[in-house]
Design an enzyme around this catalytic site. Structure first.
Site, PDB file in Angstrom:
ATOM      1  N   GLU A 138      61.786  44.467  48.015  1.00  0.00           N
ATOM      2  CA  GLU A 138      61.753  43.015  48.157  1.00  0.00           C
ATOM      3  C   GLU A 138      60.396  42.592  48.704  1.00  0.00           C
ATOM      4  OE1 GLU A 138      64.437  39.738  50.573  1.00  0.00           O
ATOM      5  OE2 GLU A 138      63.989  41.626  51.557  1.00  0.00           O
ATOM      6  N   GLU A 234      71.937  35.288  52.473  1.00  0.00           N
ATOM      7  CA  GLU A 234      71.095  35.809  53.549  1.00  0.00           C
ATOM      8  C   GLU A 234      70.421  34.641  54.269  1.00  0.00           C
ATOM      9  OE1 GLU A 234      67.900  39.423  54.172  1.00  0.00           O
ATOM     10  OE2 GLU A 234      67.425  37.800  52.803  1.00  0.00           O
TER      11      GLU A 234
END
Length: 255
Positions: A138, A234
């Site tokens: 990521e 998230e």
């Protein structure tokens, strides 16, 4: 699309062990979180079974101050010990995706850190393949974490292409893409072909997503292009976690 409760951020008013039951009661059947020393591996597996949950995404255990070690020269043995421990926990929890964090790197050290990163990822991917676990990377925006090795979405995709490992893919994090200044439509075009998981938060506050404008269009595009996409929640709730989940129902209006 399937929504995934991030137990590191949602239900933060509850002790971690109680967040499993809270996620299930709120309608989730899938969770994600980073492994820490407690609960133990057997305890995590038991909590998942007890509440009928699947752990889709796991994060490696480690210290918050290092942001990972995959691109840290001279710390290869520490990375490998940490990775082996996290992989064992992922296998025990039957989590199919394991997020590998890279650490913070100075601009002057990018070349040597890149060599370390490539070697560590090839080693880790081989170990994970033996356990049928896939690794995900990521990009983390440079405002929130200055110097994070994977500096942009384009940089992360370039590394995925360079590594060319069949069990290594992308977390397409729309929050980080927006924070790096990337239009979300462009982020989806670039990232979705590589993505094995998507994460979302409001780009300005990191609270619940506001289903309007660029973000609404991005989520609609993801839904249309990949109906089986998993969407990780998230974010840090602005208030009560369950009340804040209303944004999911609002998505139906843009599909």
């Amino acid at each position: 699309m399937r929504f995934v409760a991030n137990l590191g951020m949602l239900f933060a008013d509850l002790p971690f062990r109680r967040r499993f039951a809270a996620a299930r009661a709120a309608g989730f059947d899938c969770v994600e979180f980073t492994f820490q020393q407690e609960p133990s591996g057997p305890d995590v597996a038991a909590l998942l079974r007890e509440h009928g949950l699947t752990q889709l995404l796991a994060g490696l255990p480690g210290a918050a101050d290092d942001k990972g070690l995959a691109a840290a020269p001279g710390r290869e043995s520490e990375f490998r010990e940490r990775f082996a421990r996290g992989l064992a926990r992922a296998v025990e929890a039957r989590a199919p995706l394991l997020h590998v964090t890279t650490g913070v790197v100075a601009d002057a050290d990018l070349t040597v850190s890149g060599d370390t990163f490539a070697a560590n990822m090839r080693w880790a991917a081989g170990l994970a393949a033996n356990e049928n676990v896939c690794l995900v990377l990521e990009a983390i925006n440079q405002t929130d974490v200055p110097g994070y090795f994977l500096r942009s979405l384009a940089d992360t995709i370039a590394w995925l292409a360079r590594l060319d490992l069949p069990n290594v893919g992308l977390i397409l994090d729309l929050y980080h893409a927006a924070r790096e200044g990337l239009p979300l439509a462009r982020a989806v075009d670039l990232g979705l072909p590589w993505a094995w998981h998507v994460q979302v938060a409001d780009p300005r506050t990191r609270h619940e997503p506001v289903i309007a404008g660029e973000l609404a269009l991005a989520l609609r595009t993801i839904h249309r292009r990949r109906e089986d996409a998993t969407i990780g929640c998230e974010y840090s709730p602005a208030g009560d976690t369950v009340a804040g989940l209303a944004w999911m129902a609002e998505l139906k209006n843009v599909w």
